[in-house]
Design a protein around this motif. Structure first.
Motif, short mmCIF file in Angstrom:
data_model
loop_
_atom_site.label_atom_id
_atom_site.label_comp_id
_atom_site.label_asym_id
_atom_site.label_seq_id
_atom_site.Cartn_x
_atom_site.Cartn_y
_atom_site.Cartn_z
N SER A 193 0.83 -1.19 0.00
CA SER A 193 0.00 0.00 0.00
C SER A 193 0.87 1.25 0.00
N THR A 194 0.48 2.26 -0.74
CA THR A 194 1.18 3.54 -0.72
C THR A 194 1.04 4.21 0.65
N ALA A 195 0.09 3.75 1.48
CA ALA A 195 -0.08 4.30 2.83
C ALA A 195 1.13 4.02 3.72
N HIS A 196 1.98 3.06 3.32
CA HIS A 196 3.17 2.74 4.11
C HIS A 196 4.36 3.65 3.78
N LEU A 197 4.24 4.48 2.76
CA LEU A 197 5.32 5.41 2.42
C LEU A 197 5.15 6.71 3.18
N PRO A 198 6.22 7.27 3.74
CA PRO A 198 6.10 8.61 4.31
C PRO A 198 5.54 9.56 3.25
N PRO A 253 -4.62 -2.84 0.44
CA PRO A 253 -4.85 -2.55 1.86
C PRO A 253 -3.53 -2.52 2.64
N PRO A 254 -3.42 -1.63 3.61
CA PRO A 254 -2.21 -1.58 4.43
C PRO A 254 -2.02 -2.88 5.22
N SER A 255 -0.78 -3.17 5.53
CA SER A 255 -0.41 -4.35 6.30
C SER A 255 -0.16 -3.94 7.75
N THR A 304 0.88 6.52 11.96
CA THR A 304 -0.20 6.29 12.90
C THR A 304 0.09 5.08 13.77
N GLY A 305 1.02 4.22 13.35
CA GLY A 305 1.37 3.04 14.14
C GLY A 305 0.78 1.77 13.59
N ASP A 306 -0.54 1.64 13.56
CA ASP A 306 -1.19 0.42 13.10
C ASP A 306 -2.13 0.73 11.96
N ALA A 307 -2.24 -0.24 11.04
CA ALA A 307 -3.24 -0.11 9.99
C ALA A 307 -4.61 -0.13 10.63
N GLY A 308 -5.53 0.60 10.05
CA GLY A 308 -6.89 0.62 10.55
C GLY A 308 -7.19 1.79 11.45
N LYS A 309 -6.20 2.52 11.88
CA LYS A 309 -6.44 3.73 12.67
C LYS A 309 -6.70 4.88 11.70
N SER A 310 -7.23 5.95 12.20
CA SER A 310 -7.54 7.09 11.35
C SER A 310 -6.29 7.59 10.65
N VAL A 311 -6.39 7.84 9.34
CA VAL A 311 -5.23 8.28 8.57
C VAL A 311 -5.40 9.69 8.02
N ASN A 312 -6.42 10.42 8.44
CA ASN A 312 -6.64 11.74 7.87
C ASN A 312 -7.02 12.73 8.96
N ALA A 313 -6.04 13.15 9.74
CA ALA A 313 -6.30 14.09 10.83
C ALA A 313 -6.41 15.50 10.27
N LEU A 356 -11.32 4.68 9.84
CA LEU A 356 -10.93 4.86 8.45
C LEU A 356 -9.51 4.32 8.25
N GLY A 357 -9.35 3.47 7.24
CA GLY A 357 -8.04 2.89 6.97
C GLY A 357 -7.32 3.57 5.84
N ALA A 358 -8.01 3.86 4.76
CA ALA A 358 -7.39 4.52 3.60
C ALA A 358 -8.48 5.15 2.75
#
Length: 180
Positions: free
Chosen positions: A10-15, A95-97, A111-120, A156-158
């Motif tokens: 997932s691109t969510a794992h890239l800074p 999906p993030p791992s 955020t630490g873990d997948a599945g936590k809010s990713v859009n503060a 929200l995950g992504a």
């Protein structure tokens, strides 16, 4: 024809800064014979519809992390190479791992873990999102969420890049506008 192993991430794992920099390289990359030529100083990158591929052969020549790559990006590339992959596909729909940190959209912290809010939200810089074609606020994007037992709510995950405008009744390009 040759077969080779590929990993997907997932691109969510890239800074966010690294992901945004690669997106800009792709966006402004020159085209030669219909091919996008991405000019990254270290990586061989091939763009695809939902993200990009990184060729992992360079890791054989770089036993240590190059200065131009974050430790998080290097960990993803190294993990895929150790798994025997020649290419790592970064895909916004993957999906993030739980094995890697997830980075908040538009921020540089995990955020630490997948599945936590990713859009503060950032109250200092408020924006609205509008359809680029008609200016309507009746826009939406696809997303995925995971049930959180502690919060007793969906987390929200992504949020994916594909957008739709209800006013236009078609796929849309979105634009950010400042709220004064």
């Amino acid at each position: 024809m040759r077969r080779f192993p590929v990993c997907a991430c997932s691109t969510a794992h890239l800074p966010r800064a690294e992901n945004d920099a690669i997106d800009r390289l792709i966006q402004y990359a020159p085209r030669r014979s219909g091919r996008i030529i991405v000019d990254h100083p270290i990586l061989s990158i091939e763009a695809h519809q939902y993200g990009f591929w990184v060729h992992l052969g360079f890791i054989d020549d770089w036993p240590e992390r190059p200065d131009g790559l974050s430790p998080q990006f290097w960990a993803l590339l190294s993990d895929a190479r150790k798994a025997g992959a020649n290419w790592l596909s970064f895909d916004r729909d993957e999906p993030p791992s739980d094995r890697f940190p997830v980075f908040a959209a538009g921020q540089g912290e995990a955020t630490g873990d997948a599945g936590k809010s990713v859009n503060a939200a950032n109250p200092a810089a408020r924006i609205t999102i509008r359809c680029s074609a008609c200016g309507s606020a009746e826009v939406m994007r696809d997303a995925w969420a995971r049930w959180d037992d502690d919060a007793q709510d969906w987390a929200l995950g992504a949020v994916f890049d594909a957008a739709f405008c209800e006013a236009c009744e078609k796929d849309a390009t979105l634009s950010e506008q400042s709220i004064e």
